[in-house]
Write an enzyme that holds these catalytic residues in place. Structure first.
Site, mmCIF file in Angstrom:
data_model
loop_
_atom_site.group_PDB
_atom_site.id
_atom_site.type_symbol
_atom_site.label_atom_id
_atom_site.label_comp_id
_atom_site.label_asym_id
_atom_site.label_seq_id
_atom_site.Cartn_x
_atom_site.Cartn_y
_atom_site.Cartn_z
ATOM 1 N N ASP A 96 0.811 -1.216 0.000
ATOM 2 C CA ASP A 96 0.000 0.000 0.000
ATOM 3 C C ASP A 96 0.849 1.273 0.000
ATOM 4 O O ASP A 96 0.327 2.374 -0.182
ATOM 5 C CB ASP A 96 -0.981 0.012 1.177
ATOM 6 C CG ASP A 96 -0.303 -0.093 2.532
ATOM 7 O OD1 ASP A 96 0.522 -1.007 2.706
ATOM 8 O OD2 ASP A 96 -0.602 0.730 3.420
ATOM 9 N N HIS A 185 7.621 -1.271 13.088
ATOM 10 C CA HIS A 185 6.446 -1.767 12.372
ATOM 11 C C HIS A 185 6.272 -3.270 12.589
ATOM 12 O O HIS A 185 5.628 -3.958 11.799
ATOM 13 C CB HIS A 185 6.595 -1.451 10.890
ATOM 14 C CG HIS A 185 5.312 -1.483 10.105
ATOM 15 N ND1 HIS A 185 4.066 -1.434 10.687
ATOM 16 C CD2 HIS A 185 5.087 -1.572 8.758
ATOM 17 C CE1 HIS A 185 3.134 -1.476 9.750
ATOM 18 N NE2 HIS A 185 3.725 -1.570 8.575
#
Length: 318
Positions: A96, A185
């Protein structure tokens, strides 16, 4: 006759592009430092929130960070020719943040005014970037061959100028300095970068996709603007759809992001990469953030602008 019609159609498209982009804004004037949220969304297909991408304009420099779905459309809405971007930066390799890159790269090479890249596309990011750009070049080989022969698009404009770098100084030009740093992350999503952009004595920090990160706090201490990701997933949805558990483990909740804001104390905290899942709403996001942070806060929207100065000023599309 068909050949003539096709030529007229092409001329019409080129003329329309010239009209739209002929009034393209000049580079930001010396002293102007501006953030534009091109896309504030997540992998969720949304007409309101395009894929994550951020434009930074500082003095003579135009810089784009991440390339989510629709990045070219948002730049076109701003009348910014794709070939006018000085440098491009990737935070990590989730799709994305990447699925708009082929469009920006290939469409930016075309000759109408919306493209006009006559030099290699400078792109900076973590190790793995060279492999990515080589793969894209191979995947689109036939398109590139045809356009070079048919449209005479310059070979230099379709090349990548790749800069794979570890965390640290990434880019410096005309008084603009870009530094990368490691965020968090999750253990498998490495490397994953945030970015700090400095110009004229001011600083903007982009957290990148991250959970709570002490390094984001350190980089953003006293920054003018901190743009941070956030996700809201109601408990019922977490229980109903197990896949959301993995998402929640990789991204900051409103409370975690609010804790970063509270510790870093930027002049303005801004949410982007906003995941409002299930029946979650912006009001929920704000209320939960306010349990830990009481400072200036903006929930980003596509094409929102923040002019950086002694007091950040928010504007852009309603």
């Amino acid at each position: 006759m068909l050949d003539f019609t096709r030529k007229m159609q092409v001329k019409s498209v080129v003329l329309l592009a010239a009209l739209l982009f002929g009034a393209a804004p000049a580079m930001a004037a010396d002293g102007v430092f501006r953030v534009t949220l091109l896309g504030t969304g997540t992998p969720v297909p949304s007409p309101e929130r395009f894929g994550n991408s951020t434009l930074i304009e500082a003095g003579s420099q135009r810089l784009v960070f991440d390339f989510g779905r629709g990045v070219t459309i948002r730049l076109a809405q701003l009348h910014i020719p794709f070939g006018s971007i000085n440098a491009h930066f990737l935070t990590h390799f989730h799709s994305d943040h990447l699925n708009g890159l082929p469009d920006l790269w290939l469409t930016g090479w075309l000759r109408p005014p919306y493209g006009q890249r006559n030099h290699a596309m400078a792109i900076y990011g973590p190790p793995g970037l060279l492999k990515l750009t080589k793969g894209l070049t191979e995947a689109f080989t036939r398109d590139i061959e045809i356009r070079k022969e048919d449209e005479k698009d310059p070979e230099a404009g379709i090349a990548f100028d790749v800069h794979e770098k570890p965390p640290g100084l990434m880019y410096e030009a005309d008084g603009v300095k870009v530094t990368s740093f490691l965020n968090d992350h999750g253990p498998l999503v490495t490397p994953s970068y945030g970015y700090k952009i400095e110009y004229g004595g001011h600083a903007v920090v982009l957290s990148g996709d991250t959970r709570y990160s002490a390094e984001v706090v350190r980089q953003a201490k006293g920054a003018d603007v901190l743009v941070h990701c956030v996700t809201v997933i109601p408990n019922a949805l977490l229980q109903k759809v197990p896949a959301y558990q993995a998402i929640y483990k990789h991204l900051a909740s409103p409370e975690a992001a609010g804790q970063v804001f509270a510790e870093a104390r930027p002049k303005l905290a801004v949410y982007s990469h906003i995941g409002l899942n299930g029946d979650a709403r912006v009001d929920d996001l704000i209320a939960r953030t306010r349990t830990v942070y009481d400072g200036p806060l903006q929930v980003g929207r596509d094409l929102m602008t923040i002019t950086v100065g002694d007091t950040p000023t928010v504007g852009g599309q309603p």
